[in-house]
Design an enzyme around this catalytic site. Structure first.
Site, PDB file in Angstrom:
ATOM      1  N   GLN A  90       0.810  -1.217   0.000  1.00  0.00           N
ATOM      2  CA  GLN A  90       0.000   0.000   0.000  1.00  0.00           C
ATOM      3  C   GLN A  90       0.844   1.268   0.000  1.00  0.00           C
ATOM      4  OE1 GLN A  90      -2.394  -0.516   3.538  1.00  0.00           O
ATOM      5  NE2 GLN A  90      -3.487  -2.274   2.696  1.00  0.00           N
ATOM      6  N   HIS A 154      -0.812  -0.064   5.747  1.00  0.00           N
ATOM      7  CA  HIS A 154      -1.196   0.909   6.773  1.00  0.00           C
ATOM      8  C   HIS A 154      -0.169   2.022   6.959  1.00  0.00           C
ATOM      9  CE1 HIS A 154      -4.058  -2.262   8.818  1.00  0.00           C
ATOM     10  NE2 HIS A 154      -4.239  -2.142   7.509  1.00  0.00           N
ATOM     11  N   GLU A 248     -14.239   4.378  10.438  1.00  0.00           N
ATOM     12  CA  GLU A 248     -14.662   5.443  11.335  1.00  0.00           C
ATOM     13  C   GLU A 248     -14.388   6.826  10.776  1.00  0.00           C
ATOM     14  OE1 GLU A 248     -13.637   3.095  15.543  1.00  0.00           O
ATOM     15  OE2 GLU A 248     -12.668   5.022  15.092  1.00  0.00           O
ATOM     16  N   TYR A 258      -8.378   7.315  20.356  1.00  0.00           N
ATOM     17  CA  TYR A 258      -9.525   6.903  19.549  1.00  0.00           C
ATOM     18  C   TYR A 258      -9.751   5.393  19.527  1.00  0.00           C
ATOM     19  CZ  TYR A 258     -10.050  11.730  18.619  1.00  0.00           C
ATOM     20  OH  TYR A 258     -10.279  13.062  18.810  1.00  0.00           O
ATOM     21  N   TYR A 269     -10.556 -10.092   9.699  1.00  0.00           N
ATOM     22  CA  TYR A 269     -10.925 -10.420   8.333  1.00  0.00           C
ATOM     23  C   TYR A 269     -11.438 -11.850   8.198  1.00  0.00           C
ATOM     24  CZ  TYR A 269      -8.787  -6.043   6.871  1.00  0.00           C
ATOM     25  OH  TYR A 269      -8.494  -4.701   6.715  1.00  0.00           O
TER      26      TYR A 269
END
Length: 374
Positions: A90, A154, A248, A258, A269
């Site tokens: 990613q 991530h 979120e 958070y 998953y």
């Protein structure tokens, strides 16, 4: 903080009634008769992760494959002088943001996955630079997460300025949910706040905490891929990927926790549970959440008169189901959702341009402009 989170089930054909609700009923909005068209304004971009609008009318597009492209009048030019970029999983070249006074100081900011030497290890970095013709100059790395790792997921990586000129950016948990997000002595799973030149603000929440990362502004995040300044309050809003469910939206507060991964509306998953908590003492609940996931990426508030019916809405890209989602907000609550640009492709980014039009980055297509029907 008042719990204002909501949970939905998204049907294949539209938005169904919610399966579970907190606090208030949410109306499901079916797509209306299409009252807009779209046109491709920048083509030949693989993964348009970020975009910025230059004063001369051109658009800078950050392509995750490692290219920074300037496009004007249908012609693309690759910018030279980029830093070394680790294109892995990613990771790659991600967000781009102009300084609020770009026209006078020329500073632009890049988020990218920065390698460790020639290895396949890396982490998220933020760089400041200027454009000299078609080349980046005056480059300086303002921050780089640590440690470098071979994990290719991530990276987070959105950038935004607030009204006071502070620079916010995100680094995802880098796939290490059990070590990084809840530990302020480690990078990853955080929102950071720095000065425009990389200095740490003296009133950051953890500057006086021993061994803490002083640039951290909030923590307990998973993988934020959307960040926008609220046009009225000036608050920084982020959205972040959940695992399987539990995407979120959070309004960033100084020193806020958070919750990830202690509290979440998502599951693993493989369908198993990793927590039995959706909230916990001392942790901020989400402003809004999605179940199942839409895989959000990019976000922008609509302030333009170009779209009278959309003004005040929040636009969020949906990677998973390939559309742009409009969140309708009334009295500080999300009251409805609507699909825009269905089936065009995976929406990676969205911004409102200086001309008031919405520009949407679609993977495999490029940048498209949403044009209302006359």
């Amino acid at each position: 903080m008042k719990n204002r989170a909501f949970i939905f089930i998204l049907s294949l054909t539209g938005f169904s009634a919610c399966a579970e609700q907190i606090e208030t009923e949410i109306k499901a909005v079916s797509p209306e008769t299409k009252n807009y068209t779209h046109e491709v304004v920048v083509s030949d971009i693989a993964i348009p992760w970020g975009m910025a609008f230059l004063p001369d009318g051109s658009i800078l597009v950050a392509d995750r494959v490692g290219d920074l492209v300037r496009s004007k009048d249908g012609a693309n030019t690759k910018i030279e002088g980029l830093p070394k970029i680790l294109v892995r999983g990613q990771g790659g070249l991600m967000d781009i943001e102009l300084h609020p006074q770009y026209e006078t100081n020329g500073w632009l900011y890049l988020a990218y996955s920065s390698p460790k030497g020639k290895s396949q290890e890396g982490n998220t970095a933020i760089m400041r630079a200027k454009l000299d013709g078609d080349k980046l100059v005056s480059k300086k790395v303002l921050y780089k997460g640590s440690p470098d790792t071979k994990v290719g997921r991530h990276f987070g990586s959105r950038i935004e300025f607030d009204d006071q000129g502070y620079l916010y950016f995100a680094i995802g948990d880098r796939g290490d949910r059990d070590s990084n997000p809840q530990d302020i002595k480690r990078d990853g799973g955080k929102i950071y706040r720095i000065h425009e030149d990389g200095r740490i603000p003296k009133d950051n929440p953890f500057v006086d905490t021993k061994r803490a990362k002083a640039a951290i502004y909030s923590y307990g995040h998973r993988n934020p891929q959307g960040m926008a300044k609220h046009p009225e309050t000036g608050a920084i809003w982020v959205h972040e990927h959940g695992p399987r469910g539990g995407d979120e939206i959070n309004i960033v507060q100084k020193g806020g926790n958070y919750g990830w991964p202690v509290a979440s509306y998502g599951i693993n998953y493989n369908g198993t549970s990793f927590t039995d908590k959706t909230s916990a003492p001392g942790m901020e609940p989400p402003y809004f959440f999605w179940v199942p996931s839409i895989a959000p990426s990019g976000m922008a508030f609509v302030t333009s008169d170009v779209y009278p019916e959309w003004k005040g809405s929040l636009m969020v890209g949906a990677l998973k189901s390939a559309y742009l989602e409009r969140l309708i907000i009334e009295n500080d609550q999300v009251v409805a959702r609507e699909k825009i640009l269905e089936n065009l492709g995976r929406v990676r980014s969205v911004r409102q341009g200086p001309d008031g039009y919405l520009y949407v980055g679609v993977e495999g297509t490029g940048i498209v402009k949403i044009v209302p029907n006359s």
